[in-house]
Design an enzyme around this catalytic site. Structure first.
Site, PDB file in Angstrom:
ATOM      1  N   GLY A 165       0.823  -1.211   0.000  1.00 13.58           N
ATOM      2  CA  GLY A 165       0.000   0.000   0.000  1.00 13.58           C
ATOM      3  C   GLY A 165       0.853   1.254   0.000  1.00 13.58           C
ATOM      4  CE1 TYR A 196      -8.986   2.998   8.196  1.00 13.98           C
ATOM      5  CE2 TYR A 196      -9.496   5.109   9.203  1.00 13.98           C
ATOM      6  CZ  TYR A 196      -8.568   4.212   8.700  1.00 13.98           C
ATOM      7  OH  TYR A 196      -7.227   4.524   8.716  1.00 13.98           O
ATOM      8  CE  LYS A 213      -6.857   1.362  10.754  1.00 10.79           C
ATOM      9  NZ  LYS A 213      -5.714   0.492  10.509  1.00 10.79           N
ATOM     10  NE  ARG A 246      -5.908   7.903   1.326  1.00 14.92           N
ATOM     11  CZ  ARG A 246      -5.170   6.965   1.947  1.00 14.92           C
ATOM     12  NH1 ARG A 246      -4.988   7.020   3.237  1.00 14.92           N
ATOM     13  NH2 ARG A 246      -4.615   5.990   1.271  1.00 14.92           N
TER      14      ARG A 246
HETATM   15  P1  NAD Z   1      -3.456   1.604   1.516  1.00 14.91           P
HETATM   16  O1  NAD Z   1      -4.839   1.196   1.162  1.00 14.91           O
HETATM   17  O2  NAD Z   1      -2.637   2.281   0.470  1.00 14.91           O
HETATM   18  O3  NAD Z   1      -2.629   0.371   2.056  1.00 14.91           O
HETATM   19  C1  NAD Z   1      -3.220  -0.675   2.781  1.00 14.91           C
HETATM   20  C2  NAD Z   1      -2.645  -1.984   2.262  1.00 14.91           C
HETATM   21  O4  NAD Z   1      -3.227  -3.059   3.024  1.00 14.91           O
HETATM   22  C3  NAD Z   1      -2.995  -2.250   0.798  1.00 14.91           C
HETATM   23  O5  NAD Z   1      -1.833  -2.623   0.096  1.00 14.91           O
HETATM   24  C4  NAD Z   1      -4.002  -3.392   0.843  1.00 14.91           C
HETATM   25  O6  NAD Z   1      -3.961  -4.201  -0.306  1.00 14.91           O
HETATM   26  C5  NAD Z   1      -3.577  -4.107   2.113  1.00 14.91           C
HETATM   27  N1  NAD Z   1      -4.637  -4.890   2.760  1.00 14.91           N
HETATM   28  C6  NAD Z   1      -5.886  -4.476   3.106  1.00 14.91           C
HETATM   29  N2  NAD Z   1      -6.549  -5.486   3.688  1.00 14.91           N
HETATM   30  C7  NAD Z   1      -5.708  -6.551   3.712  1.00 14.91           C
HETATM   31  C8  NAD Z   1      -5.825  -7.877   4.180  1.00 14.91           C
HETATM   32  N3  NAD Z   1      -6.947  -8.324   4.790  1.00 14.91           N
HETATM   33  N4  NAD Z   1      -4.781  -8.715   4.032  1.00 14.91           N
HETATM   34  C9  NAD Z   1      -3.627  -8.293   3.438  1.00 14.91           C
HETATM   35  N5  NAD Z   1      -3.460  -7.035   2.975  1.00 14.91           N
HETATM   36  C10 NAD Z   1      -4.495  -6.181   3.111  1.00 14.91           C
HETATM   37  O7  NAD Z   1      -3.583   2.533   2.821  1.00 14.91           O
HETATM   38  P2  NAD Z   1      -2.468   3.408   3.538  1.00 14.91           P
HETATM   39  O8  NAD Z   1      -2.873   4.827   3.427  1.00 14.91           O
HETATM   40  O9  NAD Z   1      -1.126   3.009   3.110  1.00 14.91           O
HETATM   41  O10 NAD Z   1      -2.686   2.982   5.063  1.00 14.91           O
HETATM   42  C11 NAD Z   1      -1.854   2.016   5.657  1.00 14.91           C
HETATM   43  C12 NAD Z   1      -2.227   1.868   7.120  1.00 14.91           C
HETATM   44  O11 NAD Z   1      -2.060   3.130   7.801  1.00 14.91           O
HETATM   45  C13 NAD Z   1      -3.679   1.451   7.340  1.00 14.91           C
HETATM   46  O12 NAD Z   1      -3.751   0.569   8.428  1.00 14.91           O
HETATM   47  C14 NAD Z   1      -4.354   2.751   7.660  1.00 14.91           C
HETATM   48  O13 NAD Z   1      -5.528   2.581   8.420  1.00 14.91           O
HETATM   49  C15 NAD Z   1      -3.280   3.494   8.411  1.00 14.91           C
HETATM   50  N6  NAD Z   1      -3.477   4.944   8.334  1.00 14.91           N
HETATM   51  C16 NAD Z   1      -3.177   5.612   7.182  1.00 14.91           C
HETATM   52  C17 NAD Z   1      -3.409   6.971   7.131  1.00 14.91           C
HETATM   53  C18 NAD Z   1      -3.110   7.788   5.895  1.00 14.91           C
HETATM   54  O14 NAD Z   1      -3.339   8.998   5.884  1.00 14.91           O
HETATM   55  N7  NAD Z   1      -2.566   7.200   4.845  1.00 14.91           N
HETATM   56  C19 NAD Z   1      -3.959   7.654   8.236  1.00 14.91           C
HETATM   57  C20 NAD Z   1      -4.266   6.916   9.359  1.00 14.91           C
HETATM   58  C21 NAD Z   1      -3.996   5.563   9.411  1.00 14.91           C
END
Ligand code: NAD
Length: 318
Positions: free
Chosen positions: A19, A154, A158, A195
């Site tokens: 991700g 969501y 969390k 976003r």
């Molecule tokens: P993203 O969607 O780009 O990445 C998430 C990754 O998790 C993806 O590659 C997806 O394929 C993988 N995934 C989802 N469900 C899965 C499963 N059951 N098994 C295996 N892989 C799975 O999102 P991101 O922005 O990179 O966020 C990454 C983490 O950081 C998340 O947990 C998110 O909640 C947290 N987060 C991100 C932000 C932000 O602003 N980007 C803010 C708060 C929290």
């Protein structure tokens, strides 16, 4: 990173490593000599995010859904559990998967950490605060979340993940940490993930109206992904077991953000106001006293610089 808070892990498992944030974490770990097993089901991540890593020694990709138990045969000393849909377009499309990943997925990732005696870090989110009743939000804030609201899948995933992590540490003594990430932006965001940053950049680069929801006076605080990665690795290297906020303490309204992105792209786009989604929080800003004090961490990338770099990245992709 503060020298006291860097650690040379031999082998890390990064769930969600294909991700946006996860792929930057994989890159940073490999750069410091840590082997990485990236476990991802590609439900919201993309193979392109990890394409530059595929041939690197020490990098291994396993396509798997972490809601099913999984094993890692080699010794592991760090598990970063980042798997979860995170963008509104994704968790609204995948509500049950989002809840399962926060619940079962967290449990399965914790089991891997326990088996190997590894440090575990959960990627939690500012979403645990819901509509905050305290501003800025400190880690002592318990949150104000509608459990049956439109984005509850969501926020509650969390919150459940944090409860699961806490119960695991209490029951089995697993070495766990929790990072509560606030809005992070940077290269590798998807242009249609809903976003604000990728939406505004895509619209501005196309010369289309930039769509700001409501009156645009709702605020967010935006942290560049390089800073987020530095903070996550500092939390992983620390012995912090309590949740820690990682985000920028500088607030910006969505209207200001839209205007700044239009300026940075040099676009003729105008702002257009559209309906605000229900349960969209009015304010989001972290209190980062714990991160500053315990991790010696604070964001370093100025918003204008980080956005300019992000615009440059999108320009080459769109
Ligand atoms: P993203 O969607 O780009 O990445 C998430 C990754 O998790 C993806 O590659 C997806 O394929 C993988 N995934 C989802 N469900 C899965 C499963 N059951 N098994 C295996 N892989 C799975 O999102 P991101 O922005 O990179 O966020 C990454 C983490 O950081 C998340 O947990 C998110 O909640 C947290 N987060 C991100 C932000 C932000 O602003 N980007 C803010 C708060 C929290």
């Amino acid at each position: 990173m503060n020298a006291a808070l860097s650690r040379n892990w031999k082998h890390a498992v990064v769930t969600g490593g294909a991700g946006f944030v996860g792929s930057h974490l994989c890159t940073a770990l490999l750069a410091q000599g840590t082997s990485v097993t990236c476990v991802d089901d590609l439900s919201t991540g993309t193979p392109q995010n990890i394409a530059p890593l595929r041939g690197m020694p020490g990098f291994r990709f396993v396509e798997a859904d972490v809601t099913e138990p999984f094993e890692v045969r080699r010794d592991v000393d760090l598990v970063l559990h980042f798997a979860s849909p995170a963008a509104p377009a994704d968790y609204l499309r995948l509500p049950l998967h989002t809840l399962d990943t926060g619940g079962l997925g967290t449990r399965n990732a914790l089991a891997v950490a326990r088996t190997h005696g590894a440090r575990f870090v959960l990627a939690s989110a500012a979403g645990v605060y819901g509509h905050p009743q305290q501003h800025p939000q400190s880690e002592t804030c318990w949150g104000h979340v509608n459990p049956v609201g439109p984005r509850s899948m969501y926020d509650e995933a969390k919150r459940f993940g944090e409860a699961m992590t806490t119960a695991e540490a209490g029951t089995h003594g697993t070495d766990t940490g929790i990072v509560r990430l606030f809005n992070t932006y940077g290269p590798r965001m998807r242009s249609h993930d809903g976003r604000a940053v990728p939406t505004f950049v895509r619209q501005a680069l196309a010369g289309e109206p930039v769509t700001v929801t409501g009156d645009g006076l709702q605020t967010r605080s935006l942290c560049h992904v390089d800073d987020t990665v530095r903070g996550v690795l500092a939390a992983a290297a620390s012995d912090l077991r309590v949740p820690v906020n990682l985000g920028s303490p500088v607030e910006i309204t969505m209207l200001e953000l839209a205007r700044l992105i239009v300026e940075l792209t040099g676009s003729p786009s105008q702002v257009r106001f559209v309906e605000r989604p229900p349960d969209d929080p009015a304010v989001r800003c972290p209190d980062i006293t714990i991160a500053r004090g315990k991790l010696q961490w604070e964001p370093e990338v100025a918003l204008r610089d980080g956005l300019a770099r992000t615009v440059g990245w999108f320009r080459t992709r769109l």
